[in-house]
Design an enzyme around this catalytic site. Structure first.
Site, PDB file in Angstrom:
ATOM      1  N   GLU A  52       0.202  20.327  36.809  1.00  0.00           N
ATOM      2  CA  GLU A  52      -0.753  19.439  37.501  1.00  0.00           C
ATOM      3  C   GLU A  52      -1.604  18.669  36.495  1.00  0.00           C
ATOM      4  OE1 GLU A  52      -3.003  22.325  39.629  1.00  0.00           O
ATOM      5  OE2 GLU A  52      -1.431  22.799  41.059  1.00  0.00           O
ATOM      6  N   HIS A  87      -4.693  27.519  36.356  1.00  0.00           N
ATOM      7  CA  HIS A  87      -5.227  26.359  35.632  1.00  0.00           C
ATOM      8  C   HIS A  87      -6.119  26.934  34.547  1.00  0.00           C
ATOM      9  CE1 HIS A  87      -7.106  22.699  34.440  1.00  0.00           C
ATOM     10  NE2 HIS A  87      -6.630  21.983  35.443  1.00  0.00           N
ATOM     11  N   LYS A 132      -7.356  13.378  41.485  1.00  0.00           N
ATOM     12  CA  LYS A 132      -8.809  13.286  41.308  1.00  0.00           C
ATOM     13  C   LYS A 132      -9.217  12.663  39.980  1.00  0.00           C
ATOM     14  CE  LYS A 132     -10.329  17.715  39.224  1.00  0.00           C
ATOM     15  NZ  LYS A 132      -9.193  18.640  39.058  1.00  0.00           N
ATOM     16  N   SER A 135      -9.832  22.588  31.990  1.00  0.00           N
ATOM     17  CA  SER A 135      -9.473  21.194  31.707  1.00  0.00           C
ATOM     18  C   SER A 135      -9.757  20.832  30.260  1.00  0.00           C
ATOM     19  CB  SER A 135     -10.289  20.288  32.639  1.00  0.00           C
ATOM     20  OG  SER A 135      -9.863  18.963  32.493  1.00  0.00           O
TER      21      SER A 135
END
Ligand SMILES: *Cc1c(COP(=O)(O)O)cnc(C)c1O
Length: 394
Positions: A255, A181, A52, A184
């Site tokens: 990832e 996660h 993405k 970000s």
């Protein structure tokens, strides 16, 4: 050839055809270098590039040839990766909320690894992809990140995660590991260590249900504007792996998205207009904007440098030295929200000059729209293209 030289060549050539559109330069060598840096710092962790972030086919091909895996979040992303002849075993379907048709597609194509964080999703998986290798995503937030994800994804790691392990057992699903996660773009390096400790506890708990978990997925979040930062993450990750998973047969994946993409791409835009406020503040209007490829600029502007290519007529005929002035850069659409950078000190430039914004490869082109009829610019490449591509040429 460097970016400045290539940009100048493209600008001059386009000019001779009457073309003055913005364009992008993607340096594929940067992507390879990022992979090299990854291997040096995190040799035991196989990166699964988050498609993405920037789905340019040449980035995907370079990473495929490096041997990475891919993090896909939708049917189209999976399809895009399979079309590059990547084996489905190298894909993780890393969206915890999957549309039924996407789930069926994954089953049909042999994409088995997928994340989940709710009981409802497990039931869906049981119905439409019962052979899936499921990975429990827990919530573990960095103290600070550019984009926080925990409010939307991840099971609470104590009670809820354990309840979900039990439900996997009841549904006879093949639970293979745990993912997280942290958010970000974080410089909370330590959080990775604490999250890996938490994963260890869930691995132990799952043994009670007969599960020998063997996949640790440490997600994304790694900053990519400066290669040197990776060793900070690596310090905490490697030591956490050592203390928790020493000599066990465990596969560890990550990832990363922006880590690979951010520094690889620059946006080259022209100053279409300049005007002054009464107080002398300078307003520039350029031919790309936040509805184009600058959508994430608010998060990333601290990493962006701007280089000027002088092309204005005024400059050619003057020996005037540029003066630093308080400036605002506006995007090209009619929306007043289309403001790229506000109140920065920059050398005064002129209408017709070009600006190169570097570190623009992450969450930029993928988010661009053609609002107001401004289409996405053309991509040019530095470095060798691979796969079906040819040598970079302009
Ligand atoms: C967006 C996303 C990534 C990539 O995150 P970066 O911060 O760009 O590294 C990885 N995994 C999942 C599940 C994501 O949603």
């Amino acid at each position: 050839m460097d970016i400045l030289k290539l940009a100048t060549t493209i600008i001059d050539r386009n000019h001779s055809y009457g073309i003055d559109d913005p364009f992008y330069i993607l340096d594929l060598n940067q992507v390879k270098q990022k992979y090299q840096n990854w291997i040096e710092n995190l040799p035991q962790i196989i990166p699964h590039y988050a498609v993405k972030c920037n789905d340019d086919e040449n980035i995907l091909n370079v990473l495929k040839n490096c041997g990475t895996g891919f993090d896909c979040a939708s049917k189209n992303e999976i399809e895009k990766i399979l079309k590059l002849y990547v084996d489905p075993s190298r894909i993780i379907f890393a969206h915890t909320v999957k549309q039924v048709s996407h789930l069926k597609f994954a089953a049909e194509k042999g994409v088995e690894k997928m994340t989940f964080d709710t009981e409802a999703e497990l039931q869906k998986i049981k119905q439409f992809h019962p052979k899936a290798k499921v990975v429990l995503r827990i919530r573990f937030d960095a103290a600070k990140s550019l984009f926080e994800l925990g409010s939307k994804f991840g099971a609470e790691p104590k009670m809820e995660a354990r309840r979900l392990v039990k439900i996997c057992k009841e549904l006879e699903l093949n639970l293979i590991g745990v993912s997280f996660h942290v958010g970000s773009g974080t410089v909370d390096y330590e959080v990775f260590g604490h999250a890996i400790d938490e994963v260890r506890e869930i691995f132990d708990y799952a043994k009670n249900y007969g599960y020998e978990l063997h996949l640790v997925d440490i997600g994304g979040g790694f900053m990519g504007h400066d290669d040197k930062l990776l060793k900070n993450y690596a310090y905490f990750i490697n030591s956490a792996i050592e203390r928790n998973f020493n000599d066990e047969n465990i596969k560890i994946i990550a990832e990363p998205g922006q880590y690979f993409a951010i520094s690889a791409m620059s946006i080259v835009t022209q100053i279409v207009l300049k005007k002054y406020s009464q107080n002398g503040h300078v307003h520039y209007f350029i031919n790309d904007g936040v509805y184009g490829s600058f959508r994430s600029i608010y998060s990333y502007n601290q990493f962006v440098n701007v280089t000027v290519i002088k092309k204005s007529k005024i400059h050619e005929n003057s020996s005037k030295i540029a003066e630093q002035k308080l400036s605002t850069i506006w995007g090209c659409t009619c929306s007043s929200r289309d403001k790229i950078i506000e109140n920065i000190m920059m050398n005064e430039v002129e209408i017709g000059d070009w600006l190169i914004f570097n570190n623009m490869g992450a969450y930029s082109t993928v988010l661009s729209t053609d609002f107001n009829g401004f289409a996405r610019g053309k991509m040019y490449y530095l470095g060798m293209k691979v796969g079906r591509g040819k040598l970079a040429s302009i």
